[in-house]
Design an enzyme around this catalytic site. Structure first.
Site, PDB file in Angstrom:
ATOM      1  N   SER A   1       0.830  -1.204   0.000  1.00 58.07           N
ATOM      2  CA  SER A   1       0.000   0.000   0.000  1.00 58.07           C
ATOM      3  C   SER A   1       0.874   1.267   0.000  1.00 58.07           C
ATOM      4  CB  SER A   1      -0.977  -0.048   1.178  1.00 58.07           C
ATOM      5  OG  SER A   1      -1.991   0.904   1.009  1.00 58.07           O
TER       6      SER A   1
ATOM      7  N   ASP B   1     -10.040  -4.783  -4.704  1.00 59.11           N
ATOM      8  CA  ASP B   1      -9.475  -3.753  -3.816  1.00 59.11           C
ATOM      9  C   ASP B   1     -10.296  -2.466  -3.900  1.00 59.11           C
ATOM     10  OD1 ASP B   1      -7.802  -1.880  -2.503  1.00 59.11           O
ATOM     11  OD2 ASP B   1      -5.995  -2.967  -3.114  1.00 59.11           O
TER      12      ASP B   1
ATOM     13  N   HIS C   1      -8.174  -5.135  -0.435  1.00 57.64           N
ATOM     14  CA  HIS C   1      -6.867  -4.494  -0.256  1.00 57.64           C
ATOM     15  C   HIS C   1      -5.934  -5.380   0.580  1.00 57.64           C
ATOM     16  CE1 HIS C   1      -4.103  -1.208  -0.443  1.00 57.64           C
ATOM     17  NE2 HIS C   1      -4.160  -0.927   0.846  1.00 57.64           N
TER      18      HIS C   1
END
Length: 272
Positions: free
Chosen positions: A96, A220, A248
């Site tokens: 991320s 996601d 995610h």
């Protein structure tokens, strides 16, 4: 074992260092810390690798200064850890926001010491839309997130946990996930969100010269799958591994597949 490493005068970051073998340096996502990779730490140590999990400044057990949440400073902090531990031929694995910071490490330091790059649910090349980039969140949506954090950070983190995973997780797991976010400082969480909103890595992808593997959940809701397709197009010598059942949090949604694919990449047996 854990290390506290001074990254600039008066600022120390915490690093978890487990196992022996080729080092794999993990950079966590916003607003978590290295504990979010505990299942990977265990698996990698068993498989003969050295897990190194950095708590970025402001998060987890690291110091929480007022400044330094831009990608440049965060990448410099990673470099300070790499230098302090004398790491060479390591795998850099960013999740991320950590994926974005890993890309900045590659461009800012010429990928010094990096043997392979792994981008997992990466918030790159942009987390927010621009006039010429229509993928992912609008900047004002991030402003909305910042307002929610200012108003009621624990409630925001509970809502964020629901968005983070596609598969059903136990209430205890989601509570643990929220607690990781609460270990960060509020100001760090906000200032890093500003960096996510404003930073632009588009010009930095083409220069990545190491083998790169992109893990991304097709469902996601935080970093759209289209970001992974964009990175795959722009980064030479990159391989995209889709996680069909994941949101995610791919290591929470498909943990067995995640660890299997991770070890395959580390052992050099990934599908080209």
């Amino acid at each position: 074992m854990g290390h506290y490493i001074e990254v600039e005068s008066g600022v120390k970051v915490y690093v978890e260092d487990i196992g022996t073998g080729q080092p794999v340096v993990f950079i966590h996502g916003w607003p978590l810390n290295s504990k979010s990779f505990e299942m990977q730490a265990n698996e990698l140590a068993l498989q003969g690798f050295r897990f190194i999990g950095i708590d970025l400044r402001g998060f987890g057990k690291s110091d929480k200064p007022w400044t330094g949440y831009d990608y440049d400073t965060q990448a410099s902090d990673v470099k300070a850890v790499v230098d302090h531990l004398g790491l060479e031929n390591f795998v850099l694995a960013g999740f991320s926001m950590g994926g974005a910071i890993a890309i900045r490490y590659m461009s800012k330091f010429g990928g010094q010491g990096v043997d392979k790059l792994m981008l997992m649910g990466a918030a790159a090349p942009l987390f927010t839309q621009r006039d010429d980039f229509e993928i992912n969140l609008k900047p004002e949506e991030v402003d909305g997130i910042i307002e929610q954090i200012k108003k009621d950070r624990p409630a925001f983190l509970a809502q964020f946990a629901d968005m983070f995973f596609e598969q059903e997780q136990s209430p205890e797991f989601l509570h643990w996930f929220q607690m990781l976010g609460l270990e960060a400082a509020a100001h760090s969480t906000i200032n890093a969100a500003v960096a996510l909103k404003d930073e632009d890595l588009r010009s930095e992808l083409a220069g990545i010269s190491v083998p790169t593997t992109i893990f991304h959940g097709q469902k996601d809701q935080i970093c759209a799958y289209a970001l992974a397709e964009e990175m795959n197009k722009q980064i030479p010598n990159s391989v995209l591994v889709p996680f069909e059942q994941s949101g995610h949090g791919i290591n929470g949604d498909e943990p067995e597949k995640f660890n299997t694919e991770l070890v395959n990449v580390l052992n050099g047996s990934e599908v080209k």
